[in-house]
Enzyme design. Structure first.
Site, PDB file in Angstrom:
ATOM      1  N   ASN B 388     -22.869 -39.295  -4.777  1.00  0.00           N
ATOM      2  CA  ASN B 388     -23.139 -39.056  -6.186  1.00  0.00           C
ATOM      3  C   ASN B 388     -21.917 -39.332  -7.062  1.00  0.00           C
ATOM      4  O   ASN B 388     -21.851 -40.362  -7.733  1.00  0.00           O
ATOM      5  CB  ASN B 388     -23.640 -37.623  -6.369  1.00  0.00           C
ATOM      6  CG  ASN B 388     -24.213 -37.377  -7.742  1.00  0.00           C
ATOM      7  OD1 ASN B 388     -24.005 -38.168  -8.656  1.00  0.00           O
ATOM      8  ND2 ASN B 388     -24.931 -36.296  -7.902  1.00  0.00           N
ATOM      9  N   ASP B 389     -20.952 -38.442  -7.018  1.00  0.00           N
ATOM     10  CA  ASP B 389     -19.795 -38.582  -7.911  1.00  0.00           C
ATOM     11  C   ASP B 389     -19.051 -39.903  -7.727  1.00  0.00           C
ATOM     12  O   ASP B 389     -18.522 -40.449  -8.681  1.00  0.00           O
ATOM     13  CB  ASP B 389     -18.813 -37.422  -7.683  1.00  0.00           C
ATOM     14  CG  ASP B 389     -19.410 -36.097  -8.114  1.00  0.00           C
ATOM     15  OD1 ASP B 389     -20.306 -36.115  -8.979  1.00  0.00           O
ATOM     16  OD2 ASP B 389     -18.987 -35.058  -7.583  1.00  0.00           O
TER      17      ASP B 389
END
Lengths: 101, 462
Positions: B388-389
């Site tokens: 994600n990040d």
């Protein structure tokens, strides 16, 4: 100043070790960072050498120190053997078609 | 006799160096490991040669040899049993044993040496070795328990407060002792320092968050190395000093690398702090498009080159083998599949590479972020699994975002992007991902492993 004078050789040795260590390890690609770390971990098991030197100096009738020393040697041996075996096991999995030829 | 031993230690030192040097390519790394291990065996044998020249206390020798035999056997067993996903735990555990060995060494040495005749320099080295070893020992055990999911993060203010108090104590007590203001002898003082350091080790790792573990493991590894080098000074043993320093520098280097990859300073990781932000990014309305498994399969089968970005979610779901299967199937259709791995994917540096290697993926297809970031637009489909990040474009575009400045994989540059995701939850940094709202991005909701299995099944039918 006297301390530096007496240990000049050691100081050189340490400084060179630091730089060589950083130089060599900086070249390790990210793909191998985990084996690098567990391999380095195994190398730090060289502390067991110290533990062996020490346990052989303990008076044979000092059971408490002997037992503690035994534990220290055991822990060092565990670190070395586990570290190298697990690194070897990981590295065995890294394969390439170009390599198998 | 002595010269043989010295040469033995010299060869051992060089072999450590050579072993690490060989780690620079996957082809030679196996040999490197073997070289370093041989050097280690040599160093141990040399140690025994030194003592045979003196009078040997038989019981001591027996204890030492038995301890080595049991330790060696147990280590091999543990190493051959461990699951690759559990690798970070095992490395932490082995690190703890090294640290504990250094600590015990310091304590016993303090009891053996005559305090009146020992140089103050040696006493300081003993204390430093003992303290660092103790911190590494308990710190690694807490790290092990956290990685194994047995201990939760504890960010209570009281824990952080106590860990700071103990740190100050560890620094100030020796000063007081050497000024001869404390009413204890050296042996007692060493025991007290060991206890304080052991406690500090626990409190120091306890507040650190789960995803910061790569940093902590590297740091603890480095501390053990330093403890080893310090003990080497006490025994005037160059193999120990050199080995310890190499490990110490490797650990520090990896620590800083991990910090940089996570866009956090070492100090912030250690204190468990996050950047304070005014804008978390979720104020904007995102236009999320979802995609079905069969549509994903269509996209994959029409592509000519695919990039897979695996994250920790994949490892949690144990999906690496399915990834390997998927790659084989796509390759048989003439589609190129690369894996792009962010430095912090996984629970320790390089962990994801090991997991994918376990799934029989050719290491030529494991790409580092920097290798491919400029050519991301060549990939027809970028499949993001459990990351994600590390693919959030906000890191490049939004200066007020907590992830801003973090090096990311430019997944958004791919022609089509498919994100496999369980739900709309945010990543570790707690920010929403701008990627999901982009025109070329589709979300495939569901458990990563189930979705992968579905994709593999449907691909078989086409």
């Amino acid at each position: 100043m006297e301390f530096i004078q007496n240990n000049l050789e050691f100081i050189y040795f340490v400084i060179f070790c630091v730089f060589i260590g950083i130089e060599i390890i900086a070249n390790v690609p990210a793909i191998l960072h985990t084996p690098l770390m567990s391999g380095a971990n195994a190398i730090s098991g060289v502390i067991m050498v110290g533990a062996v030197i020490m346990i052989l100096q303990i008076p044979s009738d000092n059971y408490l120190l002997l037992a503690t020393g035994g534990i220290a040697v055991f822990l060092g041996a565990l670190n070395i053997s586990g570290g190298f075996f697990v690194t070897g096991r990981m590295l065995k999995m890294f394969n390439s078609k170009n390599n198998k030829k | 006799m002595n010269i043989i031993v010295e040469v033995g230690y010299l060869i051992a030192t060089v072999s450590f160096l050579g072993g690490l040097k060989f780690m620079s390519s996957p082809k030679k790394a196996k040999t490197g490991n073997l070289i370093a291990a041989t050097g280690m065996v040599l160093a141990v044998i040399c140690t025994f040669i030194t003592v045979t020249t003196n009078t040997i206390p038989i019981p001591n020798l027996i204890i030492a040899l038995t301890a080595i035999a049991i330790g060696g056997f147990l280590g091999k067993r543990m190493a051959s049993k461990v699951e690759m996903t559990a690798m970070p735990q095992l490395v932490s555990l082995f690190n703890a044993t090294g640290g504990a060995c250094a600590m015990l060494l310091g304590i016993i040495e303090a009891f053996l040496t005559d305090t009146n005749t020992t140089l103050i320099g040696i006493q300081i080295l003993l204390l430093l070795g003992l303290t660092t070893g103790a911190i590494a020992a308990t710190g690694s055990i807490v790290a092990y328990r956290k990685l194994a999911g047995k201990t939760k993060d504890n960010r209570k203010a009281i824990v952080i407060l106590w860990s700071r108090i103990l740190l100050v104590t560890i620094i100030s007590l020796p000063i007081l002792f050497f000024l001869e203001t404390l009413p204890v002898n050296f042996e007692m003082f060493c025991l007290i320092m060991a206890l304080v350091s052991l406690t500090y080790g626990i409190l120091f790792v306890l507040p650190i968050g789960g995803a910061d573990m790569p940093v902590v493991i590297s740091l603890l590894n480095s501390i053990t190395g330093i403890a080893t080098a310090l003990a080497g000074f006490v025994y005037d043993n160059k193999a120990m000093i050199a080995g310890g320093i190499f490990v110490g520098s490797a650990g520090i280097l990896l620590t800083l690398l991990m910090c940089k990859a996570m866009n956090r300073s070492l100090l912030k990781v250690l204190t468990g702090k996050f950047k304070k932000t005014t804008n978390t990014g979720d104020t904007e309305e995102q236009n999320i498009k979802d995609i079905s498994v069969s549509e994903t399969v269509m996209q994959l089968s029409f592509a000519s080159s695919i990039a897979i970005v695996p994250g920790y979610g994949l490892a949690v779901a144990q999906g690496q083998h399915l990834c390997g299967q998927l790659q084989k199937m796509l390759e048989n259709r003439g589609i190129k599949v690369d894996f792009i791995i962010h430095p912090v994917a996984g629970r320790m540096p390089g962990h994801m590479n090991v997991l994918l290697a376990e799934a029989n993926i050719d290491y030529d297809h494991l790409k580092e972020m920097n290798e491919v970031n400029d050519t991301m637009s060549h990939y027809d489909v970028v499949l993001i699994i459990g990351a994600n990040d590390v693919v959030n474009p906000a890191a490049e575009t939004k200066p007020d975002s907590p992830v801003y400045g973090m090096p990311i994989i430019k997944a958004y540059a791919g022609k089509q992007v498919v994100v496999m995701k369980r739900g709309m939850s945010t990543g570790y940094a707690g920010v929403s991902n701008d990627l999901f709202g982009m025109d070329n991005c589709n979300l495939l909701f569901g458990d990563a492993k189930d979705s992968l299995q579905e994709i593999v099944n449907q691909l078989k039918l086409i």
